[in-house]
Scaffold this motif. Structure first.
Motif: not given
Length: 458
Positions: A31-33, A184-188, A203-207, A227-228
């Motif tokens: 999972x890449x942001x 998305x977490x479940x799909x990942x 909310x993305x740091x742990x995903x 961090x935001x």
């Protein structure tokens, strides 16, 4: 596996490359942001991976791309779509059928799958995205978050293992955003590869597994999720209670043909100098209310007075009310950025300081460019500049922070506030972005299921 080697790309007639020297490898199941300022090349990179560049979007392309063993520039998009699914920033652009389950099945049917296989895949995708309860619901009645999940379900049903998501949470309220990220977490976790662009980092740091930060078409950083950043809060503007009332609504009601009421018994007023945030969940009626205030819609009950005109039609408010649509492409129509900003004022015989608007919206280098060569966020800023250049008395903005990084939307809102102050106008902007409301609004109007439940007044 996604692998890009020495990739550069320039849009037709664009003044500079959108991508420059991109080297990238994404592992299966990663999972890449993709992060970075508006216009840095994030969406373009997605279009390269899914084959839209160069098969649909022309331009100058160099380098090599390989996706799941295939070269997107050479394989028909029909074949690539079995492996790569894309969810665009506005999911409504890829919803085609009347009902939820029909839309999920649409891609399978177009790929020529047998009816039994289509039914099996549709049922599986609906279950995985928690859409079974609304499988027979009409698509146009869904919330923004439901439409996002529906678009993802349609991609999954075709068998894709790679998901490309372009700003998937930018238009969602907090609850819808949390639901989408959980899906998305479940799909990942199930092994899907996800490549996602996003400006909202909370909310993305742990995903996500890692973050690629882009600037000017290059990848400049490969690391953890930052961090935001927080904006410094400003003291709320002091509004003169004796200031001119520019918007007055009393017991407004509205319903679209054949549907239940969208707004009921809505009453409020806006004074000159006010900057007010319009908040509420997806589908609560915010956009409908803005369209009533600018004359695109007419209330079926109640009294409305805008800029001194009672029960106004659209033609009555031209020049007095400015409206920024949520999708900027609905109001951009010239062939040159500078002409887009100047169009309205010139039609009214007014002068306009083009340099001011170009510089404040960070579009100065695109003065001679075609608006369609700009990124989505840049087109948002251009449309806003065109609205403000008319110097309206009532400024209406529908989700103005959508698709913009924090410096961009902060600068845009600074310009809006400055314009309102100079011209003694009022501003009403809808938003799911609490930080923007906290930083710029003097009060909030909150709508819940079509009713105004808080007008922010003492």
């Amino acid at each position: 596996m996604i692998e890009l080697r020495g990739v550069s790309y320039r849009y037709p007639e664009a003044p500079r490359p959108a991508l420059q020297g991109i080297d990238l490898a994404v592992r299966d199941g990663e999972w890449v942001l993709l992060a970075g300022p508006s216009g840095c090349g994030k969406s373009t990179l997605l279009y390269l991976i899914n084959g839209l560049i160069p098969q649909v979007i022309d331009g100058e392309l160099n380098g090599e791309a390989v996706v799941d063993g295939l070269r997107p520039a050479q394989v028909p998009i029909r074949e690539l779509s079995r492996r790569v699914g894309t969810v665009f920033q506005n999911p409504e652009l890829q919803l085609f059928m009347l009902r939820t389950e029909e839309d999920v099945a649409f891609g399978c049917e177009n790929l020529g799958m047998a009816p039994e296989e289509t039914h099996r895949r549709t049922d599986s995708a609906l279950a995985r995205l928690s859409l079974n309860a609304i499988r027979r619901q009409e698509v146009f009645t869904l919330s923004g978050g439901q439409k996002q999940r529906l678009a993802i379900a349609g991609a999954l049903a075709t068998g894709t293992r790679i998901l490309l998501l372009d700003e998937p949470t930018s238009d969602l309220d907090d609850r819808s955003r949390a639901e989408l990220l959980a899906s998305l977490r479940e799909l990942h976790d199930a092994g899907h590869t996800v490549v996602m662009t996003e400006h909202r980092l909370d909310g993305l740091a742990g995903l996500v597994d890692r973050v690629l930060t882009m600037e000017d078409g290059r990848i400049v950083c490969n690391g953890a999720c930052p961090a935001p950043c927080s904006l410094a809060l400003r003291p709320p503007a002091q509004v003169d209670n004796e200031a001119t009332v520019l918007v007055e609504a009393e017991a407004i009601e509205f319903a679209y043909p054949g549907r239940e009421r969208v707004l009921a018994d809505v009453s409020f007023h806006l004074r000159a100098g006010e900057v007010v945030a319009l908040t509420g969940a997806n589908g609560c009626g915010k956009t409908t209310l803005l369209k009533l205030l600018c004359g695109l819609l007419r209330p079926q009950k109640g009294r409305l007075r805008v800029a001194g005109i009672s029960q106004p039609a659209l033609r009555d408010l031209v020049g007095a009310v400015g409206f920024l649509f949520q999708n900027p492409d609905e109001q951009i129509f010239t062939d040159r950025v500078a002409d887009e900003i100047a169009f309205g004022p010139h039609n009214f015989g007014r002068t306009v300081d083009l340099d001011r608007y170009l510089n404040q919206t960070r579009l100065g280098r695109y003065r001679e460019a075609h608006p369609r060569s700009l990124s989505r966020g840049e087109r948002q800023r251009l449309a806003a500049a065109a609205v403000l250049a008319m110097r309206p008395k009532v400024i209406l903005l529908d989700e103005p922070t959508t698709g913009l990084d924090q410096p961009a939307w902060s600068a845009l809102m600074e310009l809006v506030v400055a314009e309102a102050r100079e011209s003694e106008a009022c501003v009403l902007f809808s938003t799911h972005h609490g930080e923007a409301a906290d930083a710029f609004a003097s009060r909030r109007l909150r709508i819940d299921e079509g009713r105004l439940v808080d007008d922010g007044l003492p």
